[in-house]
Write a protein that holds these residues in place. Structure first.
Motif, PDB file in Angstrom:
ATOM      1  N   UNK A  80       0.813  -1.208   0.000  1.00  0.00           N
ATOM      2  CA  UNK A  80       0.000   0.000   0.000  1.00  0.00           C
ATOM      3  C   UNK A  80       0.849   1.260   0.000  1.00  0.00           C
ATOM      4  N   UNK A  81       2.082   1.162   0.496  1.00  0.00           N
ATOM      5  CA  UNK A  81       2.964   2.320   0.542  1.00  0.00           C
ATOM      6  C   UNK A  81       3.779   2.549  -0.717  1.00  0.00           C
ATOM      7  N   UNK A  82       3.621   1.683  -1.724  1.00  0.00           N
ATOM      8  CA  UNK A  82       4.349   1.876  -2.982  1.00  0.00           C
ATOM      9  C   UNK A  82       3.872   3.143  -3.693  1.00  0.00           C
ATOM     10  N   UNK A 121       2.192   0.921  -8.138  1.00  0.00           N
ATOM     11  CA  UNK A 121       0.889   0.275  -7.936  1.00  0.00           C
ATOM     12  C   UNK A 121       0.116   0.187  -9.252  1.00  0.00           C
ATOM     13  N   UNK A 122       0.285   1.192 -10.107  1.00  0.00           N
ATOM     14  CA  UNK A 122      -0.350   1.151 -11.424  1.00  0.00           C
ATOM     15  C   UNK A 122       0.222   0.009 -12.277  1.00  0.00           C
ATOM     16  N   UNK A 123       1.530  -0.189 -12.203  1.00  0.00           N
ATOM     17  CA  UNK A 123       2.151  -1.274 -12.967  1.00  0.00           C
ATOM     18  C   UNK A 123       1.643  -2.640 -12.508  1.00  0.00           C
ATOM     19  N   UNK A 124       1.535  -2.809 -11.192  1.00  0.00           N
ATOM     20  CA  UNK A 124       0.998  -4.057 -10.664  1.00  0.00           C
ATOM     21  C   UNK A 124      -0.451  -4.250 -11.114  1.00  0.00           C
ATOM     22  N   UNK A 125      -1.218  -3.187 -11.079  1.00  0.00           N
ATOM     23  CA  UNK A 125      -2.622  -3.244 -11.484  1.00  0.00           C
ATOM     24  C   UNK A 125      -2.755  -3.595 -12.960  1.00  0.00           C
ATOM     25  N   UNK A 173      -7.797  -4.147  -8.162  1.00  0.00           N
ATOM     26  CA  UNK A 173      -7.363  -2.849  -8.670  1.00  0.00           C
ATOM     27  C   UNK A 173      -7.801  -1.716  -7.747  1.00  0.00           C
ATOM     28  N   UNK A 174      -8.980  -1.869  -7.139  1.00  0.00           N
ATOM     29  CA  UNK A 174      -9.431  -0.868  -6.178  1.00  0.00           C
ATOM     30  C   UNK A 174      -8.532  -0.864  -4.951  1.00  0.00           C
ATOM     31  N   UNK A 175      -8.134  -2.054  -4.491  1.00  0.00           N
ATOM     32  CA  UNK A 175      -7.270  -2.160  -3.310  1.00  0.00           C
ATOM     33  C   UNK A 175      -5.890  -1.578  -3.586  1.00  0.00           C
ATOM     34  N   UNK A 176      -5.411  -1.737  -4.814  1.00  0.00           N
ATOM     35  CA  UNK A 176      -4.125  -1.155  -5.199  1.00  0.00           C
ATOM     36  C   UNK A 176      -4.223   0.344  -5.491  1.00  0.00           C
ATOM     37  N   UNK A 177      -5.445   0.867  -5.502  1.00  0.00           N
ATOM     38  CA  UNK A 177      -5.621   2.290  -5.799  1.00  0.00           C
ATOM     39  C   UNK A 177      -5.212   2.636  -7.213  1.00  0.00           C
ATOM     40  N   UNK A 178      -5.532   1.736  -8.157  1.00  0.00           N
ATOM     41  CA  UNK A 178      -5.093   1.921  -9.543  1.00  0.00           C
ATOM     42  C   UNK A 178      -5.703   3.158 -10.182  1.00  0.00           C
ATOM     43  N   UNK A 179      -4.910   3.814 -11.002  1.00  0.00           N
ATOM     44  CA  UNK A 179      -5.367   4.915 -11.849  1.00  0.00           C
ATOM     45  C   UNK A 179      -4.842   4.627 -13.248  1.00  0.00           C
TER      46      UNK A 179
END
Length: 472
Positions: A267-269, A274-278, A447-453
């Protein structure tokens, strides 16, 4: 069944020190539950006579929740196929069970005690033999427990290789047929399902799914297949199967380090990482379905771990392929027609695809066709060309990327379905849809949990293209 209160394996729950594995004793346990349910139904019906309409409605909701909680508690104690079937009811049940019952049964997904080591150790000894077992140091405390089996961490003595040993609970495979019949009767006795609903197709699918998930040879093949297909993609890590420690009831792979997506280290990334992971997680789903026709359909967060890397090469660790489903190319193509129709707001294409996969039947009113098309168009909102102005502005960042964490899309889609009474026409959809949408919902939550944009319009179009769907 005894529960060892002093043994705190698998979180705060005690471990189960014995299993009811014989059909007779399992049937007796469920029969007692059914008789108790019958008495409670009678008492509830009598009490309802003296309640006003508002109080009766609330009393019904409370009653359904109590009945479902009792059912869930008993299924959790029994373990095995009857509990897994209860999990599946929470998945199918969204189409025909009271929402209170679905909420309670869904807790079966990950709220289950482990089984004591003395119960599973004989399975290992019989499956692998003493000589093979002597090559391993196995931690008797499980690292994960589910309804059909549990996993233990181990170390191979000769080279220190860390392993994950998945052990099937004794007796679960042989109890499937009896469990399904008993649970079907029990569900009717608890009055949680509509009287006019034929549950035979639902339980036929649950039976097939259970037989698939106790087939460790099949799971091994799927694990090896995923590993082979993804071996050149550094974004993913798949455990390696260790054949000499596998059998019909034991599946051993390399142990792959990783943390939950909810872990503070993830969560701190940065937003970029986080977008790349998503993006990787979303693309994996599109590849699985549209290219391979082979989808790991269980979206439980425990099946996906994140391996952060300080140099930016973060990885997604993929675990547990027992729920993998294979899709026919005809289904994939017709489903792609629905999605591409929704993207283009072409309602004729949407309806055609829905007919082809058996989701829609002739004679549906035009209002239902319109509402279904509207819902499909809404569901693809994250993939729209956002500059066209159909996406709510507050869901886009300054670069016009969709903000998954802030989206209330599931609620809006559900409102369209409820307002137009779509459940009346789509009582229980084809099983392929149920499991596909199960994973799709998991993608949205991830994707919501990763806070993806993300702006993923072109990504989806790439996999909708017939030329991309070549690796069946």
């Amino acid at each position: 069944m005894a529960v060892d209160k002093d043994d705190k394996n698998n979180g705060s729950k005690g471990s189960i020190s014995s299993l009811k594995t014989k059909p007779l004793e399992r049937n007796i346990a469920l029969a007692r539950l059914g008789m108790g349910a019958g008495a409670k139904i009678a008492a509830h019906s009598i009490a309802n006579i003296f309640r006003g309409e508002n109080r009766r409605t609330q009393a019904d909701r409370d009653f359904y929740e109590r009945q479902a909680r009792i059912l869930a508690d008993e299924l959790g104690k029994l373990k095995g196929s009857v509990m897994k079937a209860g999990q599946m009811l929470s998945l199918y049940g969204q189409y025909f069970l009271p929402e209170e019952a679905v909420a309670v049964l869904s807790q079966l997904q990950d709220n289950t005690p482990a089984v004591h080591w003395k119960v599973v150790a004989p399975v290992l000894q019989k499956s692998l033999g003493r000589a093979r077992l002597a090559e391993l140091d196995i931690d008797e405390t499980p690292i994960a427990a589910a309804s059909l089996g549990q996993a233990h961490k181990a170390r191979r003595k000769k080279d220190g290789l860390e392993l994950c040993v998945k052990i099937q609970y004794p007796g679960v495979a042989s109890a499937i047929e009896s469990d399904i019949k008993t649970l079907s009767r029990l569900l009717m006795m608890t009055r949680l399902t509509p009287k006019e609903l034929d549950l035979a197709p639902v339980f036929a699918e649950v039976r097939e799914m259970l037989l698939r998930e106790v087939d460790y040879k099949s799971e091994r093949r799927f694990t090896e297949s995923f590993a082979e297909k993804l071996k050149g993609d550094s974004r993913f890590a798949v455990p390696q199967v260790i054949p000499e420690y596998c059998s019909d009831m034991v599946l051993t792979t390399t142990f792959e380090e990783g943390v939950s997506v909810r872990d503070s280290s993830v969560q701190g990334l940065s937003q970029e990482r986080r977008n790349k992971l998503s993006w990787a997680f979303l693309e994996l789903f599109l590849i699985e379905f549209f290219q391979w026709g082979m989808v790991q359909s269980d979206p439980h967060f425990g099946n996906y771990r994140i391996r952060p890397d300080g140099k930016g090469g973060d990885q997604i660790v993929l675990l547990d392929f027992g729920a993998t489903r294979v899709y026919q190319r005809s289904f994939i193509n017709n489903y792609a027609g629905i999605v591409s129709g929704a993207m283009a707001h072409d309602r004729e294409r949407i309806i055609k695809g829905a007919h082809e996969i058996g989701l829609m039947k002739a004679g549906f009113p035009q209002s239902v066709l319109d509402a279904f098309s509207q819902m499909c168009e809404l569901i693809v909102e994250p993939f729209d060309l956002h500059e066209q102005g159909r996406t709510p502005r507050w869901l886009l960042n300054a670069q016009g990327e969709y903000r998954w964490h802030d989206s209330d899309l599931p609620m809006r889609a559900g409102k369209v379905a409820a307002t137009n009474a779509l459940s009346v026409y789509f009582r229980v959809p084809p099983r392929e849809i149920v499991f596909l949408h199960r994973r799709l919902a998991g993608v949205f939550i991830m994707l919501a949990t990763l806070g993806a944009e993300l702006n993923s319009h072109d990504l989806l179009l790439r996999y909708l293209s017939p030329s991309a769907q070549t690796d069946g």
